[in-house]
Design an enzyme around this catalytic site. Structure first.
Site, PDB file in Angstrom:
ATOM      1  N   SER A   1       0.885  -1.300   0.247  1.00 37.95           N
ATOM      2  CA  SER A   1       0.007  -0.145   0.154  1.00 37.95           C
ATOM      3  C   SER A   1       1.004   1.162   0.062  1.00 37.95           C
ATOM      4  O   SER A   1       2.178   1.089   0.486  1.00 37.95           O
ATOM      5  CB  SER A   1      -0.676   0.003   1.345  1.00 37.95           C
ATOM      6  OG  SER A   1      -1.313   1.086   1.392  1.00 37.95           O
TER       7      SER A   1
ATOM      8  N   TYR B   1      -2.519  -0.714  10.606  1.00 34.24           N
ATOM      9  CA  TYR B   1      -2.496  -1.080   9.066  1.00 34.24           C
ATOM     10  C   TYR B   1      -1.076  -0.625   8.576  1.00 34.24           C
ATOM     11  O   TYR B   1      -0.305  -1.269   7.931  1.00 34.24           O
ATOM     12  CB  TYR B   1      -3.629  -0.584   8.600  1.00 34.24           C
ATOM     13  CG  TYR B   1      -3.727  -0.776   7.027  1.00 34.24           C
ATOM     14  CD1 TYR B   1      -3.993  -1.969   6.359  1.00 34.24           C
ATOM     15  CD2 TYR B   1      -3.225   0.434   6.155  1.00 34.24           C
ATOM     16  CE1 TYR B   1      -4.181  -2.275   5.053  1.00 34.24           C
ATOM     17  CE2 TYR B   1      -3.262   0.073   4.812  1.00 34.24           C
ATOM     18  CZ  TYR B   1      -3.805  -1.132   4.151  1.00 34.24           C
ATOM     19  OH  TYR B   1      -3.849  -1.414   2.858  1.00 34.24           O
TER      20      TYR B   1
HETATM   21  N1  LIG Z   1      -8.346  -0.878  -2.383  1.00 35.96           N
HETATM   22  C1  LIG Z   1      -7.553   0.131  -2.381  1.00 35.96           C
HETATM   23  O1  LIG Z   1      -7.727   1.302  -2.381  1.00 35.96           O
HETATM   24  C2  LIG Z   1      -5.940  -0.319  -1.494  1.00 35.96           C
HETATM   25  C3  LIG Z   1      -5.182   0.467  -1.234  1.00 35.96           C
HETATM   26  C4  LIG Z   1      -3.900   0.218  -0.776  1.00 35.96           C
HETATM   27  C5  LIG Z   1      -3.765  -1.132  -0.782  1.00 35.96           C
HETATM   28  N2  LIG Z   1      -4.655  -2.032  -0.964  1.00 35.96           N
HETATM   29  C6  LIG Z   1      -4.230  -3.503  -0.641  1.00 35.96           C
HETATM   30  O2  LIG Z   1      -4.691  -4.203  -1.707  1.00 35.96           O
HETATM   31  C7  LIG Z   1      -5.143  -5.420  -1.468  1.00 35.96           C
HETATM   32  C8  LIG Z   1      -6.371  -5.743  -2.006  1.00 35.96           C
HETATM   33  O3  LIG Z   1      -7.358  -4.734  -1.655  1.00 35.96           O
HETATM   34  P1  LIG Z   1      -8.929  -4.940  -1.902  1.00 35.96           P
HETATM   35  O4  LIG Z   1      -9.231  -3.392  -1.751  1.00 35.96           O
HETATM   36  O5  LIG Z   1      -9.222  -5.520  -3.194  1.00 35.96           O
HETATM   37  O6  LIG Z   1      -9.423  -5.662  -0.907  1.00 35.96           O
HETATM   38  P2  LIG Z   1     -10.892  -6.339  -0.482  1.00 35.96           P
HETATM   39  O7  LIG Z   1     -11.845  -5.748  -1.620  1.00 35.96           O
HETATM   40  O8  LIG Z   1     -11.282  -6.104   0.929  1.00 35.96           O
HETATM   41  O9  LIG Z   1     -10.611  -7.971  -0.909  1.00 35.96           O
HETATM   42  C9  LIG Z   1     -10.023  -8.750   0.002  1.00 35.96           C
HETATM   43  C10 LIG Z   1     -10.128 -10.159  -0.473  1.00 35.96           C
HETATM   44  O10 LIG Z   1      -9.331 -10.955   0.431  1.00 35.96           O
HETATM   45  C11 LIG Z   1      -9.938 -12.136   0.991  1.00 35.96           C
HETATM   46  N3  LIG Z   1      -9.591 -12.122   2.088  1.00 35.96           N
HETATM   47  C12 LIG Z   1      -9.537 -11.262   3.360  1.00 35.96           C
HETATM   48  N4  LIG Z   1      -9.128 -11.868   4.558  1.00 35.96           N
HETATM   49  C13 LIG Z   1      -8.843 -13.088   4.057  1.00 35.96           C
HETATM   50  C14 LIG Z   1      -7.985 -14.052   4.672  1.00 35.96           C
HETATM   51  N5  LIG Z   1      -7.697 -13.937   6.135  1.00 35.96           N
HETATM   52  N6  LIG Z   1      -7.450 -15.028   4.016  1.00 35.96           N
HETATM   53  C15 LIG Z   1      -7.678 -15.291   2.698  1.00 35.96           C
HETATM   54  N7  LIG Z   1      -8.636 -14.497   1.983  1.00 35.96           N
HETATM   55  C16 LIG Z   1      -8.945 -13.426   2.765  1.00 35.96           C
HETATM   56  C17 LIG Z   1     -11.516 -11.535   0.876  1.00 35.96           C
HETATM   57  O11 LIG Z   1     -12.604 -12.569   0.443  1.00 35.96           O
HETATM   58  P3  LIG Z   1     -13.144 -13.456   1.718  1.00 35.96           P
HETATM   59  O12 LIG Z   1     -13.495 -12.338   2.721  1.00 35.96           O
HETATM   60  O13 LIG Z   1     -14.033 -14.269   0.908  1.00 35.96           O
HETATM   61  O14 LIG Z   1     -11.911 -14.306   2.342  1.00 35.96           O
HETATM   62  C18 LIG Z   1     -11.345 -10.621  -0.541  1.00 35.96           C
HETATM   63  O15 LIG Z   1     -11.595 -11.564  -1.642  1.00 35.96           O
HETATM   64  C19 LIG Z   1      -5.058  -5.567   0.193  1.00 35.96           C
HETATM   65  O16 LIG Z   1      -3.696  -5.806   0.632  1.00 35.96           O
HETATM   66  C20 LIG Z   1      -5.201  -4.069   0.517  1.00 35.96           C
HETATM   67  O17 LIG Z   1      -4.406  -3.895   1.817  1.00 35.96           O
HETATM   68  C21 LIG Z   1      -5.842  -1.644  -1.512  1.00 35.96           C
END
Ligand SMILES: NC(=O)c1ccc[n+]([C@@H]2O[C@H](COP(=O)([O-])OP(=O)(O)OC[C@H]3O[C@@H](n4cnc5c(N)ncnc54)[C@H](OP(=O)(O)O)[C@@H]3O)[C@@H](O)[C@H]2O)c1
Length: 258
Positions: A149, A162
């Site tokens: 991130s 975080y």
């Molecule tokens: N979106 C942003 O703006 C942003 C910005 C900076 C960094 N990031 C990083 O990018 C990554 C993805 O973000 P996102 O926004 O796509 O997240 P998201 O929409 O919350 O999706 C997270 C995915 O991970 C799965 N998951 C959560 N906890 C889990 C666990 N303990 N074991 C296995 N699977 C798990 C969830 O599915 P289930 O709940 O079905 O398991 C879901 O498919 C993360 O690392 C986040 O910190 C995102």
């Protein structure tokens, strides 16, 4: 027209495990990798959702299977990697994408909440990378890619746990680049800024917050999940063979804007 150089961006024949592939950035990366020729192993905690996604990928003539497990459970991680070893014999690419969110001031965190967030966002990164490396080292080849991130190198108030965990993950990525470089394994990070995923639904639904973020980015908008995927395919591909220890920020210019 022949375009042989494009082959260096192909993932044809590669086996890739993508954690958190059921939605958001992980799903976009999984689809792009499958579309680039990889067999994608989709991880998450919801087998039904993963099965549906794998079904839609295979229906498009590409290769996918599922590996439902909680990345924060080391026993489940080991069991899943044993299964990958039995089925595929090795692993070429690990995309460690799962990240949990809990934004609030540090004083409001219980001990358990701190531990949970660090277990999922940082400790799981080590467990997964270690098990992936076990399957990569015999072939002296592999790609470790962590989705960190911008909170892995900058900070804002009200998000200390975080931010601390993501800073740790950035350190892990660099340390593993040094540790595994001599064995043909690269280790890189992709650091997203603001992307329109389920994790950010509350912020996107608040026009003041959504607009504040848009105005702060050079491109003037939030990212679409598919806009992260090309970087993941590139870092996993032969075209990126000499790139390691790198953090590729994809934030629409959020962190460079004055
Ligand atoms: N979106 C942003 O703006 C942003 C910005 C900076 C960094 N990031 C990083 O990018 C990554 C993805 O973000 P996102 O926004 O796509 O997240 P998201 O929409 O919350 O999706 C997270 C995915 O991970 C799965 N998951 C959560 N906890 C889990 C666990 N303990 N074991 C296995 N699977 C798990 C969830 O599915 P289930 O709940 O079905 O398991 C879901 O498919 C993360 O690392 C986040 O910190 C995102």
């Amino acid at each position: 027209m022949m375009r042989p150089y494009l082959d260096t961006f192909s993932l044809s024949g590669k086996i890739a495990l993508i954690t958190g592939a059921g939605r958001g950035l992980g799903l976009a990366i999984a689809k792009a990798m499958a579309g680039s020729g990889a067999h994608v192993i989709l991880n998450g905690r919801d087998p039904g959702r993963l099965g549906d996604t794998a079904g839609s990928i295979t229906a498009a003539g590409q290769e996918a299977s599922t590996a439902p497990f909680d990345v924060a459970d080391p026993v489940a991680v080991r069991t899943a990697f044993d299964e990958i070893a039995r089925t595929h014999g090795h692993l070429d690419i690990l995309i460690h994408n799962v990240g949990a969110r809990n934004r609030k001031p540090l004083l409001e965190f219980s001990d358990e909440e701190i531990r949970d967030l660090v277990e999922t966002n940082l400790v799981a990164g080590f467990t997964l990378a270690r098990e992936a490396a076990r399957l990569m080292l015999p072939r002296q080849s592999g790609r470790l890619i962590a989705i960190t991130s911008i909170a892995g190198h900058v900070a804002r108030s009200g998000d200390a746990v975080y931010t601390g965990a993501k800073h740790g993950l950035t350190g892990m990525v660099r340390a593993l680049a040094a540790e595994y470089g001599p064995f043909g394994i690269t280790s890189n990070a992709i650091a997203p800024g603001g992307f329109a995923t389920e994790a950010n639904e509350a912020m996107l639904a608040d026009p003041k917050i959504a607009e504040h973020f848009s105005a702060r980015t050079a491109l003037g908008r939030w990212g679409r999940p598919e806009e992260i995927a090309g970087a993941a395919v590139f870092l996993a591909s032969p075209a990126a063979s000499y790139i390691t220890g790198h953090v590729l920020t994809i934030d629409g210019g959020l962190t460079i804007k004055m």
